[in-house]
Design an enzyme around this catalytic site. Structure first.
Site, PDB file in Angstrom:
ATOM      1  N   ASP A 171      38.291  39.504  40.368  1.00 22.74           N
ATOM      2  CA  ASP A 171      39.307  38.750  39.613  1.00 22.74           C
ATOM      3  C   ASP A 171      40.017  37.760  40.108  1.00 22.74           C
ATOM      4  O   ASP A 171      40.115  37.712  41.290  1.00 22.74           O
ATOM      5  CB  ASP A 171      40.429  39.953  39.289  1.00 22.74           C
ATOM      6  CG  ASP A 171      41.268  39.384  38.123  1.00 22.74           C
ATOM      7  OD1 ASP A 171      42.112  38.307  38.061  1.00 22.74           O
ATOM      8  OD2 ASP A 171      41.173  39.829  36.990  1.00 22.74           O
ATOM      9  N   ILE A 172      40.069  36.578  39.579  1.00 22.53           N
ATOM     10  CA  ILE A 172      40.279  35.143  40.168  1.00 22.53           C
ATOM     11  C   ILE A 172      41.773  35.262  40.452  1.00 22.53           C
ATOM     12  O   ILE A 172      42.316  34.668  41.330  1.00 22.53           O
ATOM     13  CB  ILE A 172      40.016  34.151  39.131  1.00 22.53           C
ATOM     14  CG1 ILE A 172      40.105  32.936  39.687  1.00 22.53           C
ATOM     15  CG2 ILE A 172      40.846  34.052  37.928  1.00 22.53           C
ATOM     16  CD1 ILE A 172      39.604  31.480  39.050  1.00 22.53           C
ATOM     17  N   HIS A 224      36.203  43.385  29.023  1.00 16.23           N
ATOM     18  CA  HIS A 224      36.205  43.595  30.716  1.00 16.23           C
ATOM     19  C   HIS A 224      37.102  44.768  31.112  1.00 16.23           C
ATOM     20  O   HIS A 224      38.155  44.520  30.526  1.00 16.23           O
ATOM     21  CB  HIS A 224      36.600  42.212  31.374  1.00 16.23           C
ATOM     22  CG  HIS A 224      37.580  41.452  30.826  1.00 16.23           C
ATOM     23  ND1 HIS A 224      37.987  41.007  29.751  1.00 16.23           N
ATOM     24  CD2 HIS A 224      38.943  41.450  31.615  1.00 16.23           C
ATOM     25  CE1 HIS A 224      39.146  40.615  29.312  1.00 16.23           C
ATOM     26  NE2 HIS A 224      39.892  40.805  30.542  1.00 16.23           N
ATOM     27  N   LEU A 225      36.680  45.690  31.982  1.00 20.85           N
ATOM     28  CA  LEU A 225      37.543  46.593  32.724  1.00 20.85           C
ATOM     29  C   LEU A 225      38.164  46.095  34.023  1.00 20.85           C
ATOM     30  O   LEU A 225      37.509  45.536  34.825  1.00 20.85           O
ATOM     31  CB  LEU A 225      36.785  47.738  32.940  1.00 20.85           C
ATOM     32  CG  LEU A 225      37.260  48.985  33.724  1.00 20.85           C
ATOM     33  CD1 LEU A 225      37.884  49.499  32.975  1.00 20.85           C
ATOM     34  CD2 LEU A 225      36.049  49.790  34.299  1.00 20.85           C
ATOM     35  N   HIS A 226      39.442  46.199  33.923  1.00 20.18           N
ATOM     36  CA  HIS A 226      40.164  45.841  35.237  1.00 20.18           C
ATOM     37  C   HIS A 226      40.193  46.988  36.057  1.00 20.18           C
ATOM     38  O   HIS A 226      40.523  48.217  35.666  1.00 20.18           O
ATOM     39  CB  HIS A 226      41.549  45.456  34.900  1.00 20.18           C
ATOM     40  CG  HIS A 226      41.798  44.035  34.071  1.00 20.18           C
ATOM     41  ND1 HIS A 226      41.898  42.909  34.846  1.00 20.18           N
ATOM     42  CD2 HIS A 226      41.964  43.770  32.883  1.00 20.18           C
ATOM     43  CE1 HIS A 226      42.119  41.939  34.324  1.00 20.18           C
ATOM     44  NE2 HIS A 226      42.020  42.459  32.865  1.00 20.18           N
TER      45      HIS A 226
END
Length: 167
Positions: free
Chosen positions: A56-57, A125-127
């Protein structure tokens, strides 16, 4: 001198050969489609025909990864029961990436999705966040359990299974 091996994941070519028309499952306006297709210079931790993973950015935990379908799939609100196996494979890939990074205590991990309209990118999207116990105040808010803006992977799977085949 030893030959240097390229450790970068192979490029996933999702464009149709000898055509300027994007392949089905690719949205040129989607940042995650562009990342998966190596158009952004983002390091891919995993990439195959079905699932890709990258950092993740704006990490919310020491280990914060995004697991996405390689082909464009809408946000979690657009899913049906048919997507349950995909979501489960995304979770499994997230666990695998954590294990490769020496995270073995899965009781201190958060797997989940932002619920629309609280997701900034419409590509599913899965965190994957670990250790959850080391998340800061704002991250605890953004990825809060039992909130109306964040749903765990298990909650999403249960919801999809209860929906049947309709949206």
């Amino acid at each position: 001198m030893a030959e240097i091996q390229d450790t970068q994941p192979a490029r996933v070519d999702i464009s149709k050969s000898s055509s300027n028309v994007p392949a089905e499952g690719y949205d040129k306006k989607c940042i995650f489609c562009r990342i998966v297709n190596n158009e952004m210079g983002t390091e891919l931790l995993h990439c195959d025909e079905e699932i890709s993973c990258f950092r993740d950015i704006k990490p919310g935990a020491p280990h914060h990864y995004l697991v996405v379908p390689t082909k464009h799939v809408g946000n979690c609100k657009s899913l049906t029961k048919e997507h349950v196996p995909l979501v489960k494979r995304m979770v499994d890939k997230g666990k695998e990436i954590l294990e490769k990074n020496n995270i073995t205590d899965l009781s201190d991990v958060r797997f989940g999705f932002h619920w629309p309209p609280f997701c900034s990118v419409t590509h599913l999207h899965l965190h994957v966040l670990a250790p959850a116990s080391q998340m800061g105040f704002m991250s605890r808010l953004f990825y809060r359990l039992n909130s109306y803006w964040f749903i765990t992977a298990d909650q999403l799977i249960d919801l999809l299974n209860s929906k049947g085949e309709t949206n």
